[in-house]
Design a protein around this motif. Structure first.
Motif, PDB file in Angstrom:
ATOM      1  N   THR A  94     -30.143 -48.134   3.036  1.00  0.00           N
ATOM      2  CA  THR A  94     -31.632 -47.816   2.474  1.00  0.00           C
ATOM      3  C   THR A  94     -32.111 -48.882   1.845  1.00  0.00           C
ATOM      4  O   THR A  94     -33.306 -49.455   1.798  1.00  0.00           O
ATOM      5  CB  THR A  94     -31.511 -46.456   1.675  1.00  0.00           C
ATOM      6  OG1 THR A  94     -31.122 -45.446   2.391  1.00  0.00           O
ATOM      7  CG2 THR A  94     -33.003 -46.199   1.201  1.00  0.00           C
ATOM      8  N   TRP A  98     -35.431 -51.478   2.369  1.00  0.00           N
ATOM      9  CA  TRP A  98     -36.417 -51.706   1.245  1.00  0.00           C
ATOM     10  C   TRP A  98     -36.570 -53.125   1.230  1.00  0.00           C
ATOM     11  O   TRP A  98     -37.822 -53.691   1.208  1.00  0.00           O
ATOM     12  CB  TRP A  98     -36.114 -50.819   0.069  1.00  0.00           C
ATOM     13  CG  TRP A  98     -37.140 -50.693  -0.902  1.00  0.00           C
ATOM     14  CD1 TRP A  98     -38.116 -49.714  -0.970  1.00  0.00           C
ATOM     15  CD2 TRP A  98     -37.735 -51.864  -1.794  1.00  0.00           C
ATOM     16  NE1 TRP A  98     -39.192 -50.196  -1.866  1.00  0.00           N
ATOM     17  CE2 TRP A  98     -38.747 -51.474  -2.582  1.00  0.00           C
ATOM     18  CE3 TRP A  98     -37.057 -52.868  -2.258  1.00  0.00           C
ATOM     19  CZ2 TRP A  98     -39.411 -52.044  -3.532  1.00  0.00           C
ATOM     20  CZ3 TRP A  98     -38.015 -53.840  -3.305  1.00  0.00           C
ATOM     21  CH2 TRP A  98     -39.012 -53.264  -3.926  1.00  0.00           C
ATOM     22  N   HIS A 102     -40.096 -55.536   2.134  1.00  0.00           N
ATOM     23  CA  HIS A 102     -40.786 -55.947   1.120  1.00  0.00           C
ATOM     24  C   HIS A 102     -40.645 -57.299   0.876  1.00  0.00           C
ATOM     25  O   HIS A 102     -40.813 -58.001  -0.189  1.00  0.00           O
ATOM     26  CB  HIS A 102     -40.514 -55.063  -0.160  1.00  0.00           C
ATOM     27  CG  HIS A 102     -41.037 -53.957  -0.463  1.00  0.00           C
ATOM     28  ND1 HIS A 102     -40.317 -52.704   0.264  1.00  0.00           N
ATOM     29  CD2 HIS A 102     -41.991 -53.478  -0.897  1.00  0.00           C
ATOM     30  CE1 HIS A 102     -41.051 -51.544   0.095  1.00  0.00           C
ATOM     31  NE2 HIS A 102     -41.985 -51.870  -0.730  1.00  0.00           N
ATOM     32  N   PRO A 344     -37.453 -50.273  -5.943  1.00  0.00           N
ATOM     33  CA  PRO A 344     -38.023 -49.254  -5.953  1.00  0.00           C
ATOM     34  C   PRO A 344     -38.165 -48.165  -7.110  1.00  0.00           C
ATOM     35  O   PRO A 344     -37.111 -48.260  -7.633  1.00  0.00           O
ATOM     36  CB  PRO A 344     -37.826 -48.479  -4.500  1.00  0.00           C
ATOM     37  CG  PRO A 344     -36.324 -48.742  -4.549  1.00  0.00           C
ATOM     38  CD  PRO A 344     -36.256 -50.355  -5.127  1.00  0.00           C
ATOM     39  N   ASP A 348     -39.595 -43.409  -4.765  1.00  0.00           N
ATOM     40  CA  ASP A 348     -39.795 -44.196  -3.340  1.00  0.00           C
ATOM     41  C   ASP A 348     -38.355 -44.370  -2.786  1.00  0.00           C
ATOM     42  O   ASP A 348     -38.230 -44.185  -1.630  1.00  0.00           O
ATOM     43  CB  ASP A 348     -40.163 -45.414  -3.764  1.00  0.00           C
ATOM     44  CG  ASP A 348     -41.809 -45.196  -3.931  1.00  0.00           C
ATOM     45  OD1 ASP A 348     -42.397 -44.438  -3.995  1.00  0.00           O
ATOM     46  OD2 ASP A 348     -42.305 -46.217  -4.724  1.00  0.00           O
ATOM     47  N   PHE A 349     -37.241 -44.626  -3.475  1.00  0.00           N
ATOM     48  CA  PHE A 349     -36.019 -44.726  -2.847  1.00  0.00           C
ATOM     49  C   PHE A 349     -35.467 -43.214  -2.315  1.00  0.00           C
ATOM     50  O   PHE A 349     -35.011 -43.461  -1.127  1.00  0.00           O
ATOM     51  CB  PHE A 349     -34.786 -45.244  -3.897  1.00  0.00           C
ATOM     52  CG  PHE A 349     -33.360 -45.164  -3.553  1.00  0.00           C
ATOM     53  CD1 PHE A 349     -33.008 -46.150  -2.647  1.00  0.00           C
ATOM     54  CD2 PHE A 349     -32.343 -43.919  -3.636  1.00  0.00           C
ATOM     55  CE1 PHE A 349     -31.797 -46.201  -2.342  1.00  0.00           C
ATOM     56  CE2 PHE A 349     -31.244 -44.048  -3.150  1.00  0.00           C
ATOM     57  CZ  PHE A 349     -30.704 -44.950  -2.331  1.00  0.00           C
ATOM     58  N   LEU A 352     -37.494 -42.863   1.184  1.00  0.00           N
ATOM     59  CA  LEU A 352     -37.147 -43.961   2.092  1.00  0.00           C
ATOM     60  C   LEU A 352     -35.927 -43.282   2.523  1.00  0.00           C
ATOM     61  O   LEU A 352     -35.447 -43.376   3.882  1.00  0.00           O
ATOM     62  CB  LEU A 352     -36.922 -45.268   1.740  1.00  0.00           C
ATOM     63  CG  LEU A 352     -36.515 -46.369   2.563  1.00  0.00           C
ATOM     64  CD1 LEU A 352     -37.549 -46.316   3.742  1.00  0.00           C
ATOM     65  CD2 LEU A 352     -36.400 -47.697   1.825  1.00  0.00           C
TER      66      LEU A 352
END
Length: 449
Positions: A94, A98, A102, A344, A348-349, A352
C-alpha cells in the motif's frame, strides 16, 4: 509499483551467488537474474518460470519516472509468523502504491518509482541469511526492509552492514538489536521494553492490589518485553504471583503454566509472544477453569483473526499496539510537536489499503511496515541521494511524523519518538482504551469471556 513474490519453499539456498558488492546507483531497466523491468507506462503481470520455482511480477510505473529505487526484503508468508508477515506485506504494498501514485521518489529533481523485491522466508532465520545476499547481489536492491520479528531481523542486520545497505526494521523491536553496533539498522517502531507498560500502568492506577502472573515466550523479542514488564511492575510496586517462560517454537499446550499461575493466586495474566501462542493461551484458559481479571498479551491481540478464531473468549482481552487507524496523527499535530509531516493521513492510508486489499482494514503490522517504506523514502529525499551513507545520515537527523506516528532515533538507530497504545476486544470490536487522550472506550474489567 513492482511486486515480486518468490516462495522460498520452491527455491533452495544452494544457488546463491557469491557476495559481490555493487555500487548503489539508479537504474532504468531494473535488471535481475530473473526478470527485466522496463521503466515507463506499463501495467503488466508476468509469470516467468525459473529453475525450480515461479516469480510473479506486477509492475506499475509512473510515466514521469526517470528510473527505479529497488527495495528488497524477505517476509514471512508461511511458517510461525505468517499472520503478521502477510499483513506487513500488504502494508508495504500500500505504501509503495501511494508513493508511486504521488510522483515517486524525488532525487536531484528526477522522479524514481519504488520497486519491491521480496521473498517468503518461511519464518526461518536460515532462509534470511541465504536470501538477503541474493536480494542485494542478484536482484540489485539498493535499500532493504527487515523481515518480521526480532530473530529474523537479527539474522539480516549483519548482512546489511556487510553489503552496506540501509535496513529499516518494522517488525523487530528487541532492544538488544541496537546494542551490537550495527551501522545500518534503523528502527521505525517502538522498542520491546515499552510494550507492556500500558496494561501495568492501568492496573497500578485502578487495581493496585492485583497479583500478576507473567508468562512469555523465550524468543529475543518476548524475553526483552517480558523482563521489562516484570521490572516495570516492580517499579510500580505491583505484586508478582509468578514468572514463567516457554519455548517460542513448538509450544502449543499451556495447561501446565496456566495451572501454575492460577495456583499461585494470580489475579492478572501478562505476557505472550506472537500470534499462534497468544491465541492458544487464551483458548486454554477455560480448560483450567481460570478467569484472570486482566489478560494482556503481546502481538496476537491486535489481529482480527485473533477474535474471529476465539469468538467470545477474546472478549475483554487487551494488548499493546504500535498503531491503530483510530489514532489520528495529523500535519497540524506534527507542527505543534516540532515534527515534519510526510505521507498520507491515517484515513487516506486506510482507504487506499482497503481499496487494494479486498476491503480488509490494516492492522498495526500493516501500519508499521508501511511506515518503514515512507520513512525510507523521506530519508532518500532529505539526503537528495541514493548513497547509503548519505541516507543513513539523513535518518539519524530526521524528526518526522507519518500516519503511524513520530520517528526519531538515537545514535544507535533505536527509536525514541514513537508511542504505543493499549487495545481491547469489546463485543467483537477492537477498541483503543489507553492513553485517555486517544481512547475510544474505557478498559473493561474484569475479563469476561
Amino acid at each position: 509499483m513492482a511486486r515480486r513474490m518468490i516462495s522460498y519453499t520452491k527455491h533452495g539456498g544452494d544457488d546463491m551467488a557469491q557476495p559481490v558488492e555493487p555500487e548503489p546507483k539508479p537504474t532504468t531497466a531494473g535488471i535481475s537474474g530473473r526478470t527485466k523491468l522496463i521503466a515507463g507506462i506499463v501495467v503488466a503481470v508476468l509469470i516467468v518460470g525459473i529453475t525450480s520455482g515461479i516469480v510473479y511480477v506486477l509492475s506499475q510505473t509512473p510515466a514521469s519516472a526517470f528510473g527505479i529505487v529497488r527495495v528488497g526484503f524477505s517476509i514471512s508468508l508461511t511458517g510461525q509468523y505468517n499472520v503478521e508477515g502477510k499483513n506487513s506485506l500488504t502494508g508495504i504494498e500500500t505504501a509503495a502504491k501511494w508513493i508511486n501514485d504521488h510522483g515517486g521518489v524525488e532525487v536531484n529533481g528526477k522522479a524514481y518509482s519504488v520497486d519491491l523485491d521480496y521473498y517468503d522466508d518461511a519464518s526461518d532465520p536460515t532462509n534470511v541469511v541465504n536470501l538477503y545476499p541474493r536480494i542485494i547481489t542478484q536482484d540489485n536492491a539498493q535499500f532493504l526492509l527487515a523481515p518480521y520479528s526480532s530473530a529474523l531481523t537479527g539474522a539480516a542486520a549483519p548482512l546489511a552492514d556487510q553489503y552496506d545497505r540501509i535496513l529499516l526494521s518494522h517488525g523487530g523491536s528487541s532492544n538488544t538489536l541496537w546494542t551490537k553496533g550495527y551501522r545500518n539498522l534503523v528502527e521505525v517502531l517502538s522498542p520491546a521494553t515499552t510494550y507492556l507498560d500500558g496494561p501495568l500502568d492501568w492496573i497500578k492506577a485502578n487495581h493496585p492490589t492485583d497479583k500478576i502472573a507473567f508468562l512469555y515466550a523465550d524468543d529475543a523479542f518476548s524475553i526483552v518485553a517480558g523482563r521489562a514488564a516484570v521490572a516495570h511492575a516492580q517499579q510500580l510496586g505491583l505484586a508478582n504471583a509468578s514468572i514463567q517462560t516457554y519455548p517460542n517454537k513448538g509450544t502449543t499446550d499451556f495447561h501446565t503454566q496456566l495451572n501454575a499461575a492460577k495456583a499461585a493466586g494470580a489475579d492478572d495474566l501478562i505476557g505472550g509472544g506472537h500470534f499462534q501462542d497468544g491465541q492458544a493461551i487464551v483458548s486454554q484458559l477455560s480448560s483450567v477453569n481460570w478467569k484472570p481479571k486482566i489478560v494482556s498479551l503481546l502481538v496476537a491481540v491486535t489481529e482480527p483473526s485473533f477474535q474471529s478464531g476465539l469468538g467470545a473468549a477474546a472478549n475483554n482481552v487487551t494488548g499493546p499496539s504500535q498503531w491503530e487507524s483510530a489514532v489520528n496523527y495529523t500535519p497540524a499535530l506534527a507542527a505543534t510537536q516540532g515534527f515534519t509531516w510526510f505521507g498520507p493521513s491515517s484515513a487516506d492510508f486506510t482507504t487506499l489499503y482497503k481499496s487494494i486489499h479486498s476491503g480488509l482494514a490494516p492492522t498495526y503490522h500493516s501500519g508499521e511496515a508501511a511506515a518503514s517504506l515512507f520513512i525510507l523514502v523521506k530519508a532518500i529525499e532529505t539526503a537528495n541521494s541514493l548513497n547509503t551513507t548519505a541516507v543513513r545520515q539523513a535518518l539519524a537527523q530526521m524528526k518526522v511524523m507519518t500516519f503511524f506516528g513520530g520517528f526519531q532515533v538515537d545514535s544507535t538507530g533505536l527509536q525514541t519518538a514513537h508511542t504505543m497504545v493499549l487495545v481491547q476486544w469489546q463485543d467483537g470490536q477492537l477498541k483503543v482504551v489507553q492513553p485517555a487522550n486517544v481512547a475510544q472506550s474505557s478498559v473493561r474489567y474484569p475479563y469476561i469471556p
